[in-house]
Design an enzyme around this catalytic site. Structure first.
Site, PDB file in Angstrom:
ATOM      1  N   TRP A  49       0.816  -1.214   0.000  1.00 43.96           N
ATOM      2  CA  TRP A  49       0.000   0.000   0.000  1.00 43.96           C
ATOM      3  C   TRP A  49       0.853   1.269   0.000  1.00 43.96           C
ATOM      4  O   TRP A  49       0.297   2.372  -0.031  1.00 43.96           O
ATOM      5  CB  TRP A  49      -0.899   0.032   1.231  1.00 43.96           C
TER       6      TRP A  49
ATOM      7  N   GLY B   7       7.843   6.421  -1.464  1.00 46.72           N
ATOM      8  CA  GLY B   7       8.833   5.593  -2.142  1.00 46.72           C
ATOM      9  C   GLY B   7       9.955   5.215  -1.218  1.00 46.72           C
ATOM     10  O   GLY B   7       9.753   5.047  -0.016  1.00 46.72           O
TER      11      GLY B   7
ATOM     12  N   GLU C 206       9.828  15.069  -0.900  1.00 44.19           N
ATOM     13  CA  GLU C 206       8.768  15.010   0.114  1.00 44.19           C
ATOM     14  C   GLU C 206       9.135  15.913   1.277  1.00 44.19           C
ATOM     15  O   GLU C 206      10.298  16.309   1.419  1.00 44.19           O
ATOM     16  CB  GLU C 206       8.552  13.562   0.579  1.00 44.19           C
TER      17      GLU C 206
ATOM     18  N   HIS D   6      -0.492  10.079   9.637  1.00 46.25           N
ATOM     19  CA  HIS D   6      -0.376  10.714   8.321  1.00 46.25           C
ATOM     20  C   HIS D   6      -1.453  11.781   8.221  1.00 46.25           C
ATOM     21  O   HIS D   6      -2.618  11.516   8.539  1.00 46.25           O
ATOM     22  CB  HIS D   6      -0.550   9.672   7.210  1.00 46.25           C
TER      23      HIS D   6
ATOM     24  N   ARG E 105       5.405  16.295   9.335  1.00 47.89           N
ATOM     25  CA  ARG E 105       4.151  15.545   9.298  1.00 47.89           C
ATOM     26  C   ARG E 105       3.316  15.719  10.573  1.00 47.89           C
ATOM     27  O   ARG E 105       2.096  15.847  10.516  1.00 47.89           O
ATOM     28  CB  ARG E 105       4.515  14.075   9.098  1.00 47.89           C
TER      29      ARG E 105
ATOM     30  N   HIS F 193      -0.427   5.826  10.944  1.00 48.20           N
ATOM     31  CA  HIS F 193       0.229   5.436   9.692  1.00 48.20           C
ATOM     32  C   HIS F 193       1.477   4.593   9.922  1.00 48.20           C
ATOM     33  O   HIS F 193       1.744   3.666   9.170  1.00 48.20           O
ATOM     34  CB  HIS F 193       0.598   6.725   8.958  1.00 48.20           C
TER      35      HIS F 193
ATOM     36  N   GLU G 250       8.878  -2.575  10.362  1.00 47.18           N
ATOM     37  CA  GLU G 250       8.168  -1.674  11.283  1.00 47.18           C
ATOM     38  C   GLU G 250       7.999  -2.260  12.677  1.00 47.18           C
ATOM     39  O   GLU G 250       7.897  -1.512  13.654  1.00 47.18           O
ATOM     40  CB  GLU G 250       6.798  -1.314  10.681  1.00 47.18           C
TER      41      GLU G 250
HETATM   42  C1  SIN Z   1       5.621   7.499   3.877  1.00 49.40           C
HETATM   43  O1  SIN Z   1       4.873   7.388   4.831  1.00 49.40           O
HETATM   44  O2  SIN Z   1       6.820   7.259   3.950  1.00 49.40           O
HETATM   45  C2  SIN Z   1       5.096   7.992   2.593  1.00 49.40           C
HETATM   46  C3  SIN Z   1       3.655   8.212   2.717  1.00 49.40           C
HETATM   47  C4  SIN Z   1       3.175   9.121   1.639  1.00 49.40           C
HETATM   48  O3  SIN Z   1       3.204   8.727   0.506  1.00 49.40           O
HETATM   49  O4  SIN Z   1       2.754  10.208   1.969  1.00 49.40           O
END
Ligand code: SIN
Length: 511
Positions: free
Chosen positions: A46, A50, A115, A232, A278, A337, A361
Protein backbone atom coordinates in the site's frame (compact mmCIF):
# COMPACT_ATOMS: atom_id res chain seq x y z
CA UNK A 1 -1.39 -30.66 19.33
CA UNK A 2 1.39 -32.78 17.87
CA UNK A 3 1.78 -31.43 14.34
CA UNK A 4 5.19 -29.85 13.92
CA UNK A 5 7.38 -28.45 11.19
CA UNK A 6 11.09 -27.73 11.24
CA UNK A 7 13.11 -25.08 9.51
CA UNK A 8 16.47 -23.35 9.81
CA UNK A 9 14.95 -19.88 9.89
CA UNK A 10 11.32 -18.94 10.55
CA UNK A 11 10.22 -15.52 9.34
CA UNK A 12 6.90 -14.10 10.48
CA UNK A 13 5.59 -11.58 7.96
CA UNK A 14 5.69 -11.31 4.20
CA UNK A 15 6.13 -7.61 3.53
CA UNK A 16 9.31 -5.97 2.31
CA UNK A 17 11.31 -6.83 5.47
CA UNK A 18 10.31 -10.48 5.70
CA UNK A 19 10.64 -11.26 2.00
CA UNK A 20 13.93 -9.42 1.59
CA UNK A 21 15.40 -11.26 4.59
CA UNK A 22 14.17 -14.58 3.17
CA UNK A 23 15.83 -13.91 -0.19
CA UNK A 24 19.11 -12.93 1.43
CA UNK A 25 19.23 -16.04 3.63
CA UNK A 26 19.42 -18.50 0.73
CA UNK A 27 20.55 -21.27 0.68
CA UNK A 28 19.42 -21.72 4.30
CA UNK A 29 16.01 -23.37 4.63
CA UNK A 30 13.62 -20.54 5.35
CA UNK A 31 9.92 -20.74 6.20
CA UNK A 32 7.91 -17.54 5.78
CA UNK A 33 4.60 -17.34 7.63
CA UNK A 34 2.11 -15.12 5.86
CA UNK A 35 -1.08 -14.09 7.66
CA UNK A 36 -3.03 -13.93 4.40
CA UNK A 37 -2.35 -15.04 0.83
CA UNK A 38 1.18 -14.09 -0.26
CA UNK A 39 1.20 -10.63 -1.82
CA UNK A 40 -1.80 -9.32 0.09
CA UNK A 41 -2.21 -8.00 3.62
CA UNK A 42 1.25 -6.38 3.87
CA UNK A 43 1.40 -2.60 4.30
CA UNK A 44 4.32 -2.62 1.85
CA UNK A 45 1.90 -3.13 -1.02
CA UNK A 46 0.00 0.00 0.00
CA UNK A 47 3.00 2.32 0.22
CA UNK A 48 2.42 5.29 -2.04
CA UNK A 49 5.57 7.20 -1.19
CA UNK A 50 8.83 5.59 -2.14
CA UNK A 51 12.32 4.76 -1.04
CA UNK A 52 14.54 7.60 0.10
CA UNK A 53 18.12 7.30 -1.23
CA UNK A 54 20.80 9.90 -1.91
CA UNK A 55 21.11 9.36 -5.66
CA UNK A 56 20.93 12.91 -7.03
CA UNK A 57 24.06 14.86 -8.07
CA UNK A 58 23.37 17.47 -5.35
CA UNK A 59 22.79 14.88 -2.63
CA UNK A 60 24.85 12.68 -0.31
CA UNK A 61 24.21 10.04 2.38
CA UNK A 62 25.36 12.63 4.92
CA UNK A 63 22.63 15.08 3.87
CA UNK A 64 20.08 12.25 3.95
CA UNK A 65 21.31 11.26 7.41
CA UNK A 66 21.04 14.85 8.67
CA UNK A 67 17.45 15.20 7.39
CA UNK A 68 16.57 11.88 9.03
CA UNK A 69 18.04 12.93 12.37
CA UNK A 70 16.33 16.31 12.25
CA UNK A 71 12.95 14.58 11.79
CA UNK A 72 13.85 12.22 14.65
CA UNK A 73 13.81 15.21 17.04
CA UNK A 74 16.98 14.29 18.90
CA UNK A 75 16.24 10.59 19.43
CA UNK A 76 17.64 9.01 16.26
CA UNK A 77 20.66 6.77 16.67
CA UNK A 78 23.22 8.50 14.46
CA UNK A 79 25.26 5.37 13.83
CA UNK A 80 22.22 3.43 12.66
CA UNK A 81 21.05 6.31 10.47
CA UNK A 82 24.51 6.64 8.91
CA UNK A 83 24.64 2.93 8.04
CA UNK A 84 21.17 2.88 6.48
CA UNK A 85 21.53 6.11 4.50
CA UNK A 86 25.02 5.10 3.31
CA UNK A 87 23.67 1.78 1.99
CA UNK A 88 20.41 3.19 0.57
CA UNK A 89 21.64 3.43 -3.06
CA UNK A 90 22.78 -0.21 -2.89
CA UNK A 91 19.34 -1.27 -1.64
CA UNK A 92 17.65 0.51 -4.58
CA UNK A 93 20.12 -1.15 -6.97
CA UNK A 94 19.20 -4.59 -5.55
CA UNK A 95 15.52 -4.00 -6.24
CA UNK A 96 16.37 -2.91 -9.79
CA UNK A 97 18.36 -6.13 -10.24
CA UNK A 98 15.36 -8.13 -9.05
CA UNK A 99 13.34 -6.43 -11.78
CA UNK A 100 11.58 -3.54 -10.03
CA UNK A 101 10.40 -0.99 -12.52
CA UNK A 102 10.95 2.45 -11.01
CA UNK A 103 9.90 5.75 -12.59
CA UNK A 104 12.51 7.34 -14.85
CA UNK A 105 13.15 10.84 -16.14
CA UNK A 106 13.37 11.70 -19.84
CA UNK A 107 17.12 10.99 -19.84
CA UNK A 108 16.62 7.48 -18.47
CA UNK A 109 17.91 8.15 -14.95
CA UNK A 110 15.72 7.39 -11.94
CA UNK A 111 13.18 10.18 -11.41
CA UNK A 112 13.66 11.52 -7.89
CA UNK A 113 10.69 13.01 -6.04
CA UNK A 114 10.69 15.45 -3.13
CA UNK A 115 8.77 15.01 0.11
CA UNK A 116 8.33 17.16 3.20
CA UNK A 117 11.41 17.67 5.40
CA UNK A 118 13.77 16.24 2.76
CA UNK A 119 16.15 18.95 1.64
CA UNK A 120 16.84 17.22 -1.65
CA UNK A 121 14.92 15.31 -4.30
CA UNK A 122 15.66 11.72 -3.26
CA UNK A 123 12.45 9.66 -3.42
CA UNK A 124 12.52 6.71 -5.82
CA UNK A 125 8.99 5.82 -6.92
CA UNK A 126 7.11 3.47 -9.20
CA UNK A 127 3.92 4.16 -11.13
CA UNK A 128 3.64 7.63 -9.56
CA UNK A 129 2.12 6.56 -6.24
CA UNK A 130 2.22 2.76 -6.62
CA UNK A 131 5.76 2.13 -5.34
CA UNK A 132 4.81 -0.39 -2.68
CA UNK A 133 2.76 -2.41 -5.14
CA UNK A 134 5.71 -2.66 -7.52
CA UNK A 135 8.17 -3.61 -4.78
CA UNK A 136 5.91 -6.26 -3.29
CA UNK A 137 5.22 -7.77 -6.72
CA UNK A 138 8.96 -7.89 -7.42
CA UNK A 139 9.75 -9.59 -4.12
CA UNK A 140 6.86 -12.05 -4.34
CA UNK A 141 8.02 -13.14 -7.80
CA UNK A 142 11.55 -13.60 -6.47
CA UNK A 143 10.58 -15.66 -3.40
CA UNK A 144 8.25 -17.83 -5.44
CA UNK A 145 11.23 -18.68 -7.64
CA UNK A 146 13.58 -19.38 -4.71
CA UNK A 147 13.94 -23.09 -3.91
CA UNK A 148 15.13 -22.55 -0.34
CA UNK A 149 12.02 -20.59 0.68
CA UNK A 150 8.81 -22.25 1.85
CA UNK A 151 5.80 -19.96 2.14
CA UNK A 152 2.98 -20.92 4.49
CA UNK A 153 -0.08 -18.80 3.73
CA UNK A 154 -3.01 -17.98 6.05
CA UNK A 155 -0.78 -18.83 8.99
CA UNK A 156 -1.21 -16.83 12.20
CA UNK A 157 1.80 -16.93 14.49
CA UNK A 158 0.27 -16.82 17.96
CA UNK A 159 3.16 -17.37 20.34
CA UNK A 160 6.90 -17.66 20.49
CA UNK A 161 8.09 -21.01 21.82
CA UNK A 162 10.86 -20.46 24.33
CA UNK A 163 13.35 -22.44 26.32
CA UNK A 164 14.43 -20.05 29.06
CA UNK A 165 15.64 -16.89 27.36
CA UNK A 166 15.97 -18.60 23.96
CA UNK A 167 13.35 -18.60 21.23
CA UNK A 168 13.08 -22.05 19.63
CA UNK A 169 10.12 -21.57 17.31
CA UNK A 170 6.51 -20.55 17.07
CA UNK A 171 3.04 -21.77 17.75
CA UNK A 172 1.09 -21.23 14.55
CA UNK A 173 -2.61 -21.40 13.78
CA UNK A 174 -3.76 -22.38 10.31
CA UNK A 175 -6.45 -19.79 9.65
CA UNK A 176 -8.28 -21.95 7.13
CA UNK A 177 -8.74 -25.01 9.43
CA UNK A 178 -8.28 -23.47 12.88
CA UNK A 179 -5.76 -26.19 13.78
CA UNK A 180 -2.39 -25.39 15.36
CA UNK A 181 1.13 -26.59 14.69
CA UNK A 182 4.56 -25.92 16.15
CA UNK A 183 7.24 -24.54 13.85
CA UNK A 184 10.68 -25.26 15.30
CA UNK A 185 13.46 -23.02 14.08
CA UNK A 186 17.11 -22.42 14.80
CA UNK A 187 16.52 -18.69 14.25
CA UNK A 188 13.29 -16.69 14.24
CA UNK A 189 12.80 -13.31 12.58
CA UNK A 190 9.79 -11.14 13.34
CA UNK A 191 8.78 -8.88 10.45
CA UNK A 192 5.09 -8.48 11.20
CA UNK A 193 4.72 -4.78 10.34
CA UNK A 194 2.88 -2.08 12.23
CA UNK A 195 0.12 -1.42 14.73
CA UNK A 196 -2.32 0.80 12.80
CA UNK A 197 -5.25 -1.51 13.54
CA UNK A 198 -5.07 -0.24 17.12
CA UNK A 199 -6.50 3.12 16.02
CA UNK A 200 -10.01 3.91 14.81
CA UNK A 201 -8.54 5.90 11.89
CA UNK A 202 -5.63 4.23 10.11
CA UNK A 203 -4.05 3.86 6.70
CA UNK A 204 -2.71 0.38 7.57
CA UNK A 205 -4.22 -2.93 6.47
CA UNK A 206 -6.23 -4.76 9.17
CA UNK A 207 -3.38 -7.25 9.53
CA UNK A 208 -1.25 -4.53 11.17
CA UNK A 209 -2.24 -5.53 14.70
CA UNK A 210 1.15 -5.47 16.38
CA UNK A 211 1.47 -9.27 16.48
CA UNK A 212 5.27 -9.32 16.54
CA UNK A 213 5.53 -6.75 19.31
CA UNK A 214 2.90 -8.53 21.40
CA UNK A 215 4.43 -11.99 20.96
CA UNK A 216 7.93 -10.76 21.70
CA UNK A 217 6.70 -8.76 24.69
CA UNK A 218 4.89 -11.76 26.16
CA UNK A 219 8.10 -13.76 25.80
CA UNK A 220 9.90 -11.08 27.83
CA UNK A 221 11.64 -9.06 25.07
CA UNK A 222 12.60 -5.42 25.58
CA UNK A 223 10.57 -2.87 23.58
CA UNK A 224 11.67 0.66 22.66
CA UNK A 225 10.12 4.01 21.75
CA UNK A 226 6.59 2.64 22.08
CA UNK A 227 4.98 6.07 22.58
CA UNK A 228 5.95 7.30 19.11
CA UNK A 229 3.10 6.74 16.64
CA UNK A 230 3.09 8.73 13.42
CA UNK A 231 -0.20 10.00 12.02
CA UNK A 232 -0.38 10.71 8.32
CA UNK A 233 -2.07 14.07 7.79
CA UNK A 234 -3.98 13.22 4.64
CA UNK A 235 -5.91 9.99 4.77
CA UNK A 236 -8.92 10.21 2.47
CA UNK A 237 -11.95 10.64 4.71
CA UNK A 238 -14.78 8.88 2.89
CA UNK A 239 -15.95 6.50 5.63
CA UNK A 240 -13.67 3.61 4.72
CA UNK A 241 -11.72 1.54 7.25
CA UNK A 242 -8.81 1.39 6.67
CA UNK A 243 -8.63 4.82 5.06
CA UNK A 244 -7.03 5.21 1.63
CA UNK A 245 -3.98 7.46 1.57
CA UNK A 246 -3.48 10.69 -0.34
CA UNK A 247 0.30 10.59 -0.58
CA UNK A 248 2.34 13.45 0.78
CA UNK A 249 3.75 13.83 -2.72
CA UNK A 250 0.46 15.47 -3.71
CA UNK A 251 1.32 18.29 -1.31
CA UNK A 252 4.89 18.09 -2.58
CA UNK A 253 3.50 18.94 -6.01
CA UNK A 254 1.71 22.01 -4.66
CA UNK A 255 -1.71 20.85 -3.44
CA UNK A 256 -2.93 22.86 -0.44
CA UNK A 257 -4.98 22.16 2.66
CA UNK A 258 -8.18 24.12 3.14
CA UNK A 259 -11.11 24.06 5.55
CA UNK A 260 -14.78 24.35 4.66
CA UNK A 261 -14.43 28.15 4.67
CA UNK A 262 -11.80 27.80 1.94
CA UNK A 263 -9.00 29.01 4.31
CA UNK A 264 -5.44 27.71 3.95
CA UNK A 265 -5.10 27.14 7.69
CA UNK A 266 -1.54 25.70 7.59
CA UNK A 267 -0.21 29.10 6.52
CA UNK A 268 -0.96 30.47 9.97
CA UNK A 269 0.67 27.51 11.73
CA UNK A 270 4.08 27.01 10.13
CA UNK A 271 6.43 28.79 7.70
CA UNK A 272 6.46 25.70 5.48
CA UNK A 273 2.63 25.55 5.54
CA UNK A 274 1.51 22.25 3.91
CA UNK A 275 5.12 21.03 3.77
CA UNK A 276 5.73 21.42 7.49
CA UNK A 277 6.77 18.26 9.37
CA UNK A 278 4.15 15.55 9.30
CA UNK A 279 3.20 15.85 12.98
CA UNK A 280 2.68 19.60 12.66
CA UNK A 281 0.39 19.17 9.65
CA UNK A 282 -1.51 16.31 11.32
CA UNK A 283 -2.10 18.44 14.43
CA UNK A 284 -3.13 21.39 12.29
CA UNK A 285 -5.82 19.31 10.58
CA UNK A 286 -6.86 17.63 13.85
CA UNK A 287 -7.35 20.99 15.55
CA UNK A 288 -9.46 22.34 12.66
CA UNK A 289 -11.69 19.31 12.96
CA UNK A 290 -11.91 19.63 16.73
CA UNK A 291 -13.55 23.02 16.33
CA UNK A 292 -16.03 21.60 13.87
CA UNK A 293 -14.37 22.48 10.56
CA UNK A 294 -14.07 20.00 7.69
CA UNK A 295 -10.65 19.64 6.07
CA UNK A 296 -9.72 19.09 2.44
CA UNK A 297 -6.71 18.58 0.21
CA UNK A 298 -7.13 20.82 -2.79
CA UNK A 299 -5.18 19.79 -5.90
CA UNK A 300 -7.44 21.54 -8.41
CA UNK A 301 -5.19 24.45 -9.30
CA UNK A 302 -1.74 22.92 -9.00
CA UNK A 303 -2.25 19.40 -10.33
CA UNK A 304 -5.70 19.54 -11.91
CA UNK A 305 -6.08 17.37 -14.98
CA UNK A 306 -2.70 15.68 -14.37
CA UNK A 307 -3.98 14.03 -11.18
CA UNK A 308 -5.11 10.74 -12.70
CA UNK A 309 -1.80 10.11 -14.41
CA UNK A 310 0.48 11.32 -11.63
CA UNK A 311 -1.32 9.75 -8.66
CA UNK A 312 -3.31 6.81 -10.03
CA UNK A 313 -3.76 5.04 -6.67
CA UNK A 314 -5.12 8.09 -4.84
CA UNK A 315 -7.19 8.97 -7.93
CA UNK A 316 -8.81 5.52 -7.97
CA UNK A 317 -9.62 5.77 -4.24
CA UNK A 318 -11.24 9.18 -4.77
CA UNK A 319 -13.22 8.04 -7.78
CA UNK A 320 -14.47 4.96 -5.88
CA UNK A 321 -15.95 7.41 -3.37
CA UNK A 322 -17.49 9.60 -6.06
CA UNK A 323 -14.90 12.39 -5.78
CA UNK A 324 -13.06 13.81 -8.77
CA UNK A 325 -9.85 15.39 -7.37
CA UNK A 326 -9.27 17.22 -10.67
CA UNK A 327 -12.27 19.41 -9.96
CA UNK A 328 -13.15 18.79 -6.29
CA UNK A 329 -11.22 19.10 -3.01
CA UNK A 330 -10.53 15.74 -1.33
CA UNK A 331 -11.86 15.30 2.24
CA UNK A 332 -8.92 14.34 4.46
CA UNK A 333 -8.25 13.47 8.12
CA UNK A 334 -5.14 12.35 9.99
CA UNK A 335 -4.82 8.60 10.52
CA UNK A 336 -2.38 6.28 12.29
CA UNK A 337 0.23 5.44 9.69
CA UNK A 338 3.52 4.24 11.15
CA UNK A 339 4.91 3.15 14.49
CA UNK A 340 8.45 4.27 15.25
CA UNK A 341 8.51 2.05 18.34
CA UNK A 342 8.67 -1.71 18.55
CA UNK A 343 10.94 -4.57 19.52
CA UNK A 344 14.30 -3.14 20.57
CA UNK A 345 17.08 -4.40 18.30
CA UNK A 346 20.82 -3.82 18.05
CA UNK A 347 22.78 -2.97 14.90
CA UNK A 348 22.37 -6.56 13.68
CA UNK A 349 18.65 -6.70 14.34
CA UNK A 350 19.13 -8.91 17.40
CA UNK A 351 16.47 -8.60 20.09
CA UNK A 352 17.03 -9.09 23.81
CA UNK A 353 16.00 -12.77 23.44
CA UNK A 354 18.46 -15.32 22.07
CA UNK A 355 17.51 -16.78 18.72
CA UNK A 356 15.14 -13.89 17.94
CA UNK A 357 15.74 -11.11 15.43
CA UNK A 358 13.36 -8.40 14.17
CA UNK A 359 13.27 -6.05 11.20
CA UNK A 360 10.87 -3.66 9.51
CA UNK A 361 8.17 -1.67 11.28
CA UNK A 362 7.80 -4.15 14.14
CA UNK A 363 11.33 -3.36 15.26
CA UNK A 364 12.71 -0.22 16.88
CA UNK A 365 16.15 0.30 15.39
CA UNK A 366 16.67 3.89 16.47
CA UNK A 367 16.65 5.18 12.90
CA UNK A 368 13.43 7.15 13.14
CA UNK A 369 13.79 8.56 16.65
CA UNK A 370 10.65 10.41 17.68
CA UNK A 371 9.39 10.89 14.12
CA UNK A 372 10.03 9.18 10.82
CA UNK A 373 11.05 11.05 7.72
CA UNK A 374 8.77 10.16 4.81
CA UNK A 375 9.95 7.28 2.62
CA UNK A 376 12.52 6.09 5.14
CA UNK A 377 10.43 3.09 6.20
CA UNK A 378 10.91 0.93 3.10
CA UNK A 379 14.59 1.84 3.28
CA UNK A 380 14.91 0.85 6.93
CA UNK A 381 13.03 -2.41 6.31
CA UNK A 382 15.40 -3.39 3.49
CA UNK A 383 18.47 -2.18 5.34
CA UNK A 384 17.68 -4.19 8.47
CA UNK A 385 16.54 -7.24 6.50
CA UNK A 386 20.05 -7.17 5.03
CA UNK A 387 21.76 -6.76 8.40
CA UNK A 388 19.61 -9.46 10.02
CA UNK A 389 20.17 -11.94 7.20
CA UNK A 390 23.93 -11.42 7.40
CA UNK A 391 23.94 -11.90 11.17
CA UNK A 392 21.66 -14.96 11.16
CA UNK A 393 23.69 -16.50 8.34
CA UNK A 394 26.95 -15.95 10.22
CA UNK A 395 25.66 -17.04 13.66
CA UNK A 396 22.90 -19.56 13.03
CA UNK A 397 22.17 -21.06 16.44
CA UNK A 398 22.55 -24.81 16.92
CA UNK A 399 19.38 -26.83 16.78
CA UNK A 400 17.80 -26.78 20.26
CA UNK A 401 15.88 -29.42 22.18
CA UNK A 402 12.24 -28.40 21.96
CA UNK A 403 9.21 -29.17 24.11
CA UNK A 404 7.63 -32.45 22.98
CA UNK A 405 4.19 -30.93 22.67
CA UNK A 406 2.68 -27.49 23.01
CA UNK A 407 -0.84 -26.81 24.11
CA UNK A 408 -2.64 -24.13 22.15
CA UNK A 409 -4.45 -21.55 24.22
CA UNK A 410 -8.23 -21.75 24.36
CA UNK A 411 -9.74 -18.46 23.24
CA UNK A 412 -13.14 -16.85 22.93
CA UNK A 413 -14.49 -16.17 19.45
CA UNK A 414 -13.78 -12.85 17.69
CA UNK A 415 -14.68 -9.75 19.73
CA UNK A 416 -15.44 -6.97 17.22
CA UNK A 417 -17.15 -4.65 19.72
CA UNK A 418 -14.28 -4.79 22.16
CA UNK A 419 -11.84 -4.08 19.33
CA UNK A 420 -13.92 -1.12 18.12
CA UNK A 421 -14.04 0.35 21.66
CA UNK A 422 -10.30 -0.10 22.08
CA UNK A 423 -9.53 1.52 18.72
CA UNK A 424 -11.74 4.52 19.51
CA UNK A 425 -10.17 5.00 22.95
CA UNK A 426 -6.66 4.89 21.46
CA UNK A 427 -7.52 7.38 18.70
CA UNK A 428 -9.27 9.75 21.09
CA UNK A 429 -6.77 9.64 23.94
CA UNK A 430 -3.41 8.23 22.83
CA UNK A 431 -3.42 9.66 19.33
CA UNK A 432 -2.36 12.93 17.78
CA UNK A 433 -2.81 15.03 20.94
CA UNK A 434 -2.50 13.42 24.36
CA UNK A 435 -2.64 14.42 28.00
CA UNK A 436 -2.43 12.64 31.31
CA UNK A 437 -6.18 12.51 31.91
CA UNK A 438 -6.86 11.13 28.43
CA UNK A 439 -4.12 8.51 28.57
CA UNK A 440 -5.38 7.41 31.98
CA UNK A 441 -8.88 7.08 30.53
CA UNK A 442 -7.53 4.96 27.68
CA UNK A 443 -5.64 2.71 30.10
CA UNK A 444 -8.85 2.26 32.12
CA UNK A 445 -10.61 1.20 28.90
CA UNK A 446 -7.79 -1.25 28.11
CA UNK A 447 -8.06 -2.76 31.60
CA UNK A 448 -11.85 -2.93 31.47
CA UNK A 449 -11.77 -4.76 28.13
CA UNK A 450 -9.04 -7.09 29.39
CA UNK A 451 -11.14 -7.96 32.46
CA UNK A 452 -14.24 -8.57 30.32
CA UNK A 453 -12.26 -10.90 28.02
CA UNK A 454 -10.14 -13.19 30.20
CA UNK A 455 -9.46 -15.47 27.21
CA UNK A 456 -9.26 -12.96 24.37
CA UNK A 457 -9.02 -14.06 20.76
CA UNK A 458 -5.51 -13.62 19.31
CA UNK A 459 -6.14 -10.27 17.62
CA UNK A 460 -7.71 -8.65 20.68
CA UNK A 461 -5.02 -10.09 22.93
CA UNK A 462 -2.24 -8.61 20.79
CA UNK A 463 -3.98 -5.24 20.50
CA UNK A 464 -4.54 -5.05 24.26
CA UNK A 465 -0.88 -5.79 25.00
CA UNK A 466 0.35 -3.22 22.48
CA UNK A 467 -2.18 -0.62 23.67
CA UNK A 468 -0.94 -1.03 27.22
CA UNK A 469 2.67 -0.61 26.12
CA UNK A 470 1.96 2.49 24.01
CA UNK A 471 -0.29 4.20 26.56
CA UNK A 472 2.08 3.53 29.44
CA UNK A 473 5.07 4.85 27.48
CA UNK A 474 3.03 7.94 26.50
CA UNK A 475 2.19 8.56 30.14
CA UNK A 476 5.83 8.22 31.13
CA UNK A 477 7.03 10.90 28.69
CA UNK A 478 5.88 14.23 30.15
CA UNK A 479 7.06 16.36 27.24
CA UNK A 480 6.28 16.87 23.55
CA UNK A 481 8.75 15.53 21.02
CA UNK A 482 8.29 14.53 17.39
CA UNK A 483 5.09 12.56 16.95
CA UNK A 484 4.41 12.47 20.70
CA UNK A 485 2.48 15.63 21.57
CA UNK A 486 1.29 16.17 25.14
CA UNK A 487 -1.03 19.16 25.49
CA UNK A 488 -0.23 19.20 29.23
CA UNK A 489 3.53 19.34 28.43
CA UNK A 490 3.63 21.14 25.06
CA UNK A 491 7.41 21.60 24.88
CA UNK A 492 10.40 19.32 24.57
CA UNK A 493 12.27 18.83 27.84
CA UNK A 494 15.98 18.07 27.59
CA UNK A 495 15.69 15.85 30.66
CA UNK A 496 13.73 13.42 28.46
CA UNK A 497 15.92 13.64 25.35
CA UNK A 498 16.53 9.90 25.32
CA UNK A 499 14.93 6.81 23.87
CA UNK A 500 12.54 4.83 26.07
CA UNK A 501 12.86 1.11 26.81
CA UNK A 502 10.30 -1.09 28.54
CA UNK A 503 8.88 -4.58 28.97
CA UNK A 504 5.35 -5.88 29.32
CA UNK A 505 5.90 -6.75 32.97
CA UNK A 506 7.04 -3.16 33.63
CA UNK A 507 3.55 -2.13 32.45
CA UNK A 508 1.97 -4.40 35.03
CA UNK A 509 1.03 -7.19 32.60
CA UNK A 510 2.00 -10.74 33.52
CA UNK A 511 2.97 -12.73 30.44
C1 SIN B 1 5.62 7.50 3.88
O1 SIN B 1 4.87 7.39 4.83
O2 SIN B 1 6.82 7.26 3.95
C2 SIN B 1 5.10 7.99 2.59
C3 SIN B 1 3.66 8.21 2.72
C4 SIN B 1 3.18 9.12 1.64
O3 SIN B 1 3.20 8.73 0.51
O4 SIN B 1 2.75 10.21 1.97
Amino acid sequence: MNARLETDVAIVGAGIAGLMAALKLAPLRVTVLCKTALGSGAATGWAQGGIAAALGPDDSPRLHSLDTQRAGAGLSDEKVVDILTRDAPARVEELLELGANFDRSGDGTLALGREAAHNRRRIVRAGGDATGHEILKTLVDAVRAAESIRIVENALAEELLTDGNRVVGLLVRDDTTGSCFALHSRATILATGGIGRLYAFTTNPPQASGDGIAMAARAGAVLADMEFVQFHPTAIDVGRDPMPLATEAIRGEGAVLINDLGERFMQRLHDDAELAPRDVVARGIFNERRVGRSTFLDARLTIGQGFAERFPTAFAACRAAGIDPRIQPIPVAPAAHYHMGGIAVDENGRTSLQGLWACGETSATGMHGANRLASNSLLEAMGYATLVAADVGAHLPEKQAVPSSVTPRLAEPAAPRAIAALRQAMYDHVGIIRDEAGITTALATVNRIARAHPHPPAELRNLLDVAKLIATAALQRPESRGSHYRSDYPYANEAFARRSFTTLSACGVSS
